[in-house]
Design an enzyme around this catalytic site. Structure first.
Site, PDB file in Angstrom:
ATOM      1  N   THR A 165       4.401 -37.245 -22.723  1.00  0.00           N
ATOM      2  CA  THR A 165       3.801 -36.589 -21.556  1.00  0.00           C
ATOM      3  C   THR A 165       2.486 -35.988 -22.021  1.00  0.00           C
ATOM      4  OG1 THR A 165       6.004 -36.018 -20.704  1.00  0.00           O
ATOM      5  CG2 THR A 165       4.169 -34.786 -19.791  1.00  0.00           C
ATOM      6  N   ARG A 193      13.465 -43.295 -11.459  1.00  0.00           N
ATOM      7  CA  ARG A 193      13.778 -42.101 -12.237  1.00  0.00           C
ATOM      8  C   ARG A 193      12.595 -41.133 -12.194  1.00  0.00           C
ATOM      9  NH1 ARG A 193      11.372 -39.217 -16.757  1.00  0.00           N
ATOM     10  NH2 ARG A 193      13.048 -38.036 -17.778  1.00  0.00           N
ATOM     11  N   VAL A 194      12.886 -39.876 -11.934  1.00  0.00           N
ATOM     12  CA  VAL A 194      11.878 -38.820 -11.929  1.00  0.00           C
ATOM     13  C   VAL A 194      12.365 -37.697 -12.829  1.00  0.00           C
ATOM     14  CG1 VAL A 194      10.652 -37.112 -10.537  1.00  0.00           C
ATOM     15  CG2 VAL A 194      11.084 -39.389  -9.603  1.00  0.00           C
ATOM     16  N   ASP A 196      11.024 -33.995 -15.150  1.00  0.00           N
ATOM     17  CA  ASP A 196      10.569 -32.647 -14.807  1.00  0.00           C
ATOM     18  C   ASP A 196       9.096 -32.564 -14.462  1.00  0.00           C
ATOM     19  OD1 ASP A 196      10.115 -33.210 -17.654  1.00  0.00           O
ATOM     20  OD2 ASP A 196       9.356 -31.163 -17.755  1.00  0.00           O
ATOM     21  N   THR A 215       6.870 -30.766 -21.933  1.00  0.00           N
ATOM     22  CA  THR A 215       6.984 -32.160 -22.352  1.00  0.00           C
ATOM     23  C   THR A 215       8.315 -32.349 -23.064  1.00  0.00           C
ATOM     24  OG1 THR A 215       6.149 -33.834 -23.897  1.00  0.00           O
ATOM     25  CG2 THR A 215       5.595 -31.548 -24.392  1.00  0.00           C
ATOM     26  N   GLY A 216       9.002 -33.437 -22.769  1.00  0.00           N
ATOM     27  CA  GLY A 216      10.272 -33.681 -23.443  1.00  0.00           C
ATOM     28  C   GLY A 216      11.226 -34.462 -22.564  1.00  0.00           C
ATOM     29  N   THR A 217      12.504 -34.316 -22.817  1.00  0.00           N
ATOM     30  CA  THR A 217      13.526 -35.016 -22.036  1.00  0.00           C
ATOM     31  C   THR A 217      13.714 -34.282 -20.712  1.00  0.00           C
ATOM     32  OG1 THR A 217      15.206 -33.780 -23.282  1.00  0.00           O
ATOM     33  CG2 THR A 217      14.704 -36.013 -24.025  1.00  0.00           C
ATOM     34  N   GLY A 218      13.120 -34.830 -19.662  1.00  0.00           N
ATOM     35  CA  GLY A 218      13.008 -34.111 -18.408  1.00  0.00           C
ATOM     36  C   GLY A 218      14.317 -33.686 -17.791  1.00  0.00           C
TER      37      GLY A 218
END
Length: 299
Positions: A165, A193-194, A196, A215-218
């Site tokens: 991100t 897929r959406v 954060d 940023t990361g695993t939403g």
């Protein structure tokens, strides 16, 4: 025109999905170049909103990050993009989710904020808005999208939440804060897929006290409350900027995820933290020269 102060601050991230052993020299050079450009804009009196949009747009079009040009197709073969932007002074915000084939999703997100009655538009609706408002589109997706630095074809084939991100947060010399975030999403994601990133208060937040980009695993940031959780700890619980971000990131980790966040406060304090292997990042302020880092410990 009188200014609140000459204080300013800017932080950027290119994603917390950095992989040990990869050479990110080109990314660090690009982030430094952007930070220097952002510093010049802020010294010249440009708004924090203009600066964060410009920073994120430049990262989107660079192809160096998992956002914009560096995004990968989902399992259906389509590239779906998410972005959001927020003005801390007014708390106006705009976002797009699962938008396709636009050059700058964050520019469209700002358009949603300023030229629609909505906060978020998704899918076909987001694309219709972008077309109606004349935002630049991609003519040939197959020729446009490229693999960013540190991402391989093998990464795209897996579905284990490999992520990336980009984002920016800024304080301008009028004392106003803003934040913006953009992503191509986790690699190997299913259609629709959406995460954060486009969710105001989770992937992006800005008010009069703090601006945050995550940023990361939403999925895990959503479940942990994301940016607004940290903002409330900073404002209401009396946490320092770093304490507030770590509390949120520790919760993300407890849920099985990882990632990072950047934040700027109204006093010009900057925090850039992560619990993944690394986070591509840069920062500059009125009393700090431009710095960049990827793997250096932050805790």
């Amino acid at each position: 025109m009188s200014r609140a102060s000459e204080r300013f601050a800017l932080a950027l991230h290119g994603g917390a999905g950095a992989k040990p052993g990869e050479d990110y020299a080109s990314v660090e050079a690009h982030l430094a170049e952007l930070a220097n450009a952002g510093e010049a804009m802020l010294r010249d009196g440009r708004t924090s909103l203009d600066v964060v949009e410009h920073m994120v747009c430049e990262m989107e079009v660079s192809g160096l990050y998992v956002a914009g040009k560096g995004s990968a197709p989902n399992t259906s073969g389509d590239v779906e993009l998410d972005a959001s932007i927020m003005d801390g002074a007014s708390r106006d915000a705009g976002a797009v989710a699962a938008i396709r084939d636009v050059v700058s999703p964050v520019a469209v997100a700002r358009g949603v904020m300023e030229r629609s009655s909505s906060v978020m538009l998704a899918g076909a609706g987001a694309n219709a808005f972008a077309a109606n408002e004349g935002f630049e589109t991609i003519n040939d997706a197959a020729d446009y999208y490229i693999l960013p630095v540190g991402v391989s074809a093998d990464d795209i084939a897996v579905t284990d939440m490999v992520h990336g991100t980009v984002g920016a947060v800024a304080l301008d010399i009028d004392g106003n804060l803003a934040a913006a975030t953009s992503t191509g999403g986790v690699l190997g994601k299913p259609a629709g897929r959406v995460g954060d990133t486009p969710i105001i208060g989770v992937g992006t937040w800005a008010n009069q006290d703090i601006a945050i980009s995550c940023t990361g695993t939403g999925e895990h940031f959503i479940r942990a409350g994301g940016a607004l959780t940290a903002a409330n700890r900073f404002k209401l619980a009396g946490d320092t900027l770093e304490q507030a971000l770590w509390a949120m990131l520790d919760d993300v980790e407890s849920l099985g995820g990882d990632g990072g966040a950047i934040a700027v406060s109204s006093s010009g304090e900057i925090a850039m933290l992560y619990n993944s292997d690394g986070m591509k990042r840069a920062a500059v302020s009125d009393d700090m020269a431009t710095m960049t880092a990827v793997f250096e410990p932050c805790r």
